[in-house]
Design a protein around this motif. Structure first.
Motif, PDB file in Angstrom:
ATOM      1  N   THR A  21       0.814  -1.210   0.000  1.00 17.77           N
ATOM      2  CA  THR A  21       0.000   0.000   0.000  1.00 17.77           C
ATOM      3  C   THR A  21       0.848   1.262   0.000  1.00 17.77           C
ATOM      4  OG1 THR A  21      -0.095  -0.041   2.400  1.00 17.77           O
ATOM      5  CG2 THR A  21      -1.898  -1.142   1.213  1.00 17.77           C
ATOM      6  N   GLY A  22       2.124   1.151  -0.330  1.00 13.08           N
ATOM      7  CA  GLY A  22       2.965   2.333  -0.384  1.00 13.08           C
ATOM      8  C   GLY A  22       3.515   2.742   0.976  1.00 13.08           C
ATOM      9  N   GLN A  23       3.396   1.939   2.002  1.00 12.42           N
ATOM     10  CA  GLN A  23       3.918   2.251   3.330  1.00 12.42           C
ATOM     11  C   GLN A  23       5.296   1.618   3.502  1.00 12.42           C
ATOM     12  OE1 GLN A  23       2.409   4.301   5.538  1.00 12.42           O
ATOM     13  NE2 GLN A  23       0.849   4.630   3.998  1.00 12.42           N
ATOM     14  N   THR A  24       6.142   1.798   2.522  1.00 11.49           N
ATOM     15  CA  THR A  24       7.470   1.211   2.522  1.00 11.49           C
ATOM     16  C   THR A  24       8.274   1.720   3.713  1.00 11.49           C
ATOM     17  OG1 THR A  24       7.411   1.227   0.121  1.00 11.49           O
ATOM     18  CG2 THR A  24       9.560   0.914   1.147  1.00 11.49           C
ATOM     19  N   PRO A  25       8.928   0.819   4.446  1.00 13.30           N
ATOM     20  CA  PRO A  25       9.761   1.301   5.543  1.00 13.30           C
ATOM     21  C   PRO A  25      11.018   1.988   5.009  1.00 13.30           C
ATOM     22  CG  PRO A  25       9.846  -1.097   5.417  1.00 13.30           C
ATOM     23  CD  PRO A  25       8.870  -0.625   4.386  1.00 13.30           C
ATOM     24  N   ILE A  26      11.380   3.068   5.652  1.00 13.72           N
ATOM     25  CA  ILE A  26      12.594   3.808   5.328  1.00 13.72           C
ATOM     26  C   ILE A  26      13.638   3.424   6.372  1.00 13.72           C
ATOM     27  CG2 ILE A  26      13.639   6.093   5.046  1.00 13.72           C
ATOM     28  CD1 ILE A  26      11.383   5.494   3.016  1.00 13.72           C
ATOM     29  N   GLU A  27      14.835   3.056   5.923  1.00 11.70           N
ATOM     30  CA  GLU A  27      15.895   2.660   6.842  1.00 11.70           C
ATOM     31  C   GLU A  27      16.764   3.864   7.169  1.00 11.70           C
ATOM     32  OE1 GLU A  27      17.905  -1.396   6.999  1.00 11.70           O
ATOM     33  OE2 GLU A  27      19.335  -0.179   5.880  1.00 11.70           O
ATOM     34  N   SER A  31      25.173   7.830  13.110  1.00 12.59           N
ATOM     35  CA  SER A  31      26.625   7.967  13.145  1.00 12.59           C
ATOM     36  C   SER A  31      27.306   6.915  14.014  1.00 12.59           C
ATOM     37  CB  SER A  31      26.997   9.361  13.654  1.00 12.59           C
ATOM     38  OG  SER A  31      26.468   9.556  14.952  1.00 12.59           O
ATOM     39  N   ASN A  32      26.580   6.309  14.947  1.00 16.32           N
ATOM     40  CA  ASN A  32      27.209   5.292  15.795  1.00 16.32           C
ATOM     41  C   ASN A  32      26.782   3.877  15.418  1.00 16.32           C
ATOM     42  OD1 ASN A  32      24.619   5.540  16.802  1.00 16.32           O
ATOM     43  ND2 ASN A  32      25.240   5.554  18.931  1.00 16.32           N
ATOM     44  N   HIS A  33      26.479   3.684  14.139  1.00 14.61           N
ATOM     45  CA  HIS A  33      26.236   2.373  13.546  1.00 14.61           C
ATOM     46  C   HIS A  33      24.930   1.719  13.978  1.00 14.61           C
ATOM     47  CE1 HIS A  33      30.252   2.867  12.066  1.00 14.61           C
ATOM     48  NE2 HIS A  33      30.723   2.892  13.293  1.00 14.61           N
ATOM     49  N   LEU A  34      23.951   2.512  14.366  1.00 14.17           N
ATOM     50  CA  LEU A  34      22.623   1.973  14.633  1.00 14.17           C
ATOM     51  C   LEU A  34      21.792   2.091  13.365  1.00 14.17           C
ATOM     52  CD1 LEU A  34      21.790   3.626  18.060  1.00 14.17           C
ATOM     53  CD2 LEU A  34      22.347   1.237  17.660  1.00 14.17           C
ATOM     54  N   THR A  35      20.914   1.145  13.156  1.00  8.92           N
ATOM     55  CA  THR A  35      19.939   1.252  12.078  1.00  8.92           C
ATOM     56  C   THR A  35      18.559   1.002  12.665  1.00  8.92           C
ATOM     57  OG1 THR A  35      20.071  -1.077  11.454  1.00  8.92           O
ATOM     58  CG2 THR A  35      21.546   0.431  10.301  1.00  8.92           C
ATOM     59  N   PHE A  36      17.567   1.646  12.067  1.00 12.54           N
ATOM     60  CA  PHE A  36      16.183   1.383  12.409  1.00 12.54           C
ATOM     61  C   PHE A  36      15.329   1.759  11.215  1.00 12.54           C
ATOM     62  CE2 PHE A  36      16.806   5.764  13.710  1.00 12.54           C
ATOM     63  CZ  PHE A  36      15.643   6.407  13.310  1.00 12.54           C
ATOM     64  N   GLU A  37      14.098   1.286  11.240  1.00 14.71           N
ATOM     65  CA  GLU A  37      13.166   1.558  10.148  1.00 14.71           C
ATOM     66  C   GLU A  37      11.950   2.279  10.681  1.00 14.71           C
ATOM     67  OE1 GLU A  37      12.232  -2.160   8.288  1.00 14.71           O
ATOM     68  OE2 GLU A  37      14.165  -2.276   7.291  1.00 14.71           O
ATOM     69  N   LEU A  38      11.362   3.078   9.797  1.00  8.49           N
ATOM     70  CA  LEU A  38      10.119   3.773  10.107  1.00  8.49           C
ATOM     71  C   LEU A  38       9.306   3.826   8.830  1.00  8.49           C
ATOM     72  CD1 LEU A  38       8.581   5.229  12.343  1.00  8.49           C
ATOM     73  CD2 LEU A  38       9.742   7.319  11.674  1.00  8.49           C
ATOM     74  N   GLY A  39       8.047   3.434   8.926  1.00 10.68           N
ATOM     75  CA  GLY A  39       7.174   3.414   7.762  1.00 10.68           C
ATOM     76  C   GLY A  39       7.058   4.781   7.119  1.00 10.68           C
ATOM     77  N   SER A  40       7.068   4.815   5.798  1.00  8.68           N
ATOM     78  CA  SER A  40       7.023   6.088   5.080  1.00  8.68           C
ATOM     79  C   SER A  40       5.726   6.847   5.332  1.00  8.68           C
ATOM     80  CB  SER A  40       7.228   5.861   3.585  1.00  8.68           C
ATOM     81  OG  SER A  40       6.197   5.019   3.079  1.00  8.68           O
ATOM     82  N   ASP A 136       3.252   6.571  19.964  1.00  3.86           N
ATOM     83  CA  ASP A 136       2.676   5.554  19.079  1.00  3.86           C
ATOM     84  C   ASP A 136       3.620   5.115  17.970  1.00  3.86           C
ATOM     85  OD1 ASP A 136       2.334   8.093  17.862  1.00  3.86           O
ATOM     86  OD2 ASP A 136       0.693   7.331  16.634  1.00  3.86           O
ATOM     87  N   ILE A 137       4.693   5.826  17.748  1.00  2.00           N
ATOM     88  CA  ILE A 137       5.676   5.476  16.722  1.00  2.00           C
ATOM     89  C   ILE A 137       6.871   4.726  17.317  1.00  2.00           C
ATOM     90  CG2 ILE A 137       7.287   6.441  15.016  1.00  2.00           C
ATOM     91  CD1 ILE A 137       5.343   8.737  14.618  1.00  2.00           C
ATOM     92  N   PHE A 138       7.127   4.920  18.597  1.00  2.00           N
ATOM     93  CA  PHE A 138       8.350   4.408  19.213  1.00  2.00           C
ATOM     94  C   PHE A 138       8.504   2.898  19.086  1.00  2.00           C
ATOM     95  CE2 PHE A 138      11.070   3.040  22.732  1.00  2.00           C
ATOM     96  CZ  PHE A 138      12.209   3.744  22.407  1.00  2.00           C
ATOM     97  N   GLU A 139       7.446   2.144  19.275  1.00  2.50           N
ATOM     98  CA  GLU A 139       7.552   0.675  19.183  1.00  2.50           C
ATOM     99  C   GLU A 139       8.008   0.233  17.801  1.00  2.50           C
ATOM    100  OE1 GLU A 139       7.593  -1.831  21.376  1.00  2.50           O
ATOM    101  OE2 GLU A 139       7.509  -0.243  22.884  1.00  2.50           O
ATOM    102  N   GLU A 140       7.567   0.935  16.761  1.00  2.00           N
ATOM    103  CA  GLU A 140       7.999   0.614  15.392  1.00  2.00           C
ATOM    104  C   GLU A 140       9.503   0.823  15.249  1.00  2.00           C
ATOM    105  OE1 GLU A 140       7.099   2.111  10.832  1.00  2.00           O
ATOM    106  OE2 GLU A 140       5.640   2.562  12.396  1.00  2.00           O
TER     107      GLU A 140
END
Length: 152
Positions: A21-27, A31-40, A136-140
């Motif tokens: 549905t176009g809710q692609t997660p953005i990675e 700077s300290n080598h952490l990665t996380f995703e959040l829906g577009s 409401d976004i933090f868990e994602e």
């Protein structure tokens, strides 16, 4: 008739959640080598400031990321964040130690509808990061958070 059947399959797929549905997660890479995703669909603007990156959805700021240099009073960023955890436990917010594995240490504090994570990695001792989002976004963010390998 075949077009009607094909259209029916598409509609069923959309309604059942099988279609994208176009809710692609953005990675995000920090700077300290952490990665996380959040829906577009969670933000539509990224505002890059000198010391902070802000995420906006319309006219509401929904999150921010900041890199903090380790204070000279501490040997490593992990030491500084551990001290911050001890101090945060005396605050009025909900404080939670995060389970990030052996190469990272962090905690979060929830206050006034926002949750802020304070995270340091052993791979990067000279700075640590804060990730602050609406509750409401933090868990994602937290569910996708990991320590990435150093880019070559």
């Amino acid at each position: 008739m075949q077009k009607t059947i094909a259209l029916g399959f598409v509609l069923v797929s959309l309604l059942s959640g099988c279609a994208t549905t176009g809710q692609t997660p953005i990675e995000f890479h920090t700077s300290n080598h952490l990665t996380f995703e959040l829906g577009s669909g969670r933000f539509n603007t990224i505002d890059v400031q000198p010391f902070e990156t802000q995420l906006w959805l319309g006219s509401a700021m929904v999150g921010s990321l900041m890199t903090m240099e380790t204070s000279p009073d501490f040997d490593t960023a992990v030491d500084e964040v551990r001290q911050g955890f001890n101090e945060a436990q005396r605050s009025s917010g909900k404080v939670v130690q995060l389970d990030l594995g052996n190469s990272a240490y962090g905690f979060s504090v929830a206050v006034n509808g926002y949750t802020t994570a304070f995270i340091a990695t052993s791979k990067h001792p000279t700075s640590w990061i804060t990730i602050s989002t609406q509750d409401d976004i933090f868990e994602e963010v937290l569910s996708s958070l990991s320590v990435s390998k150093t880019r070559e």
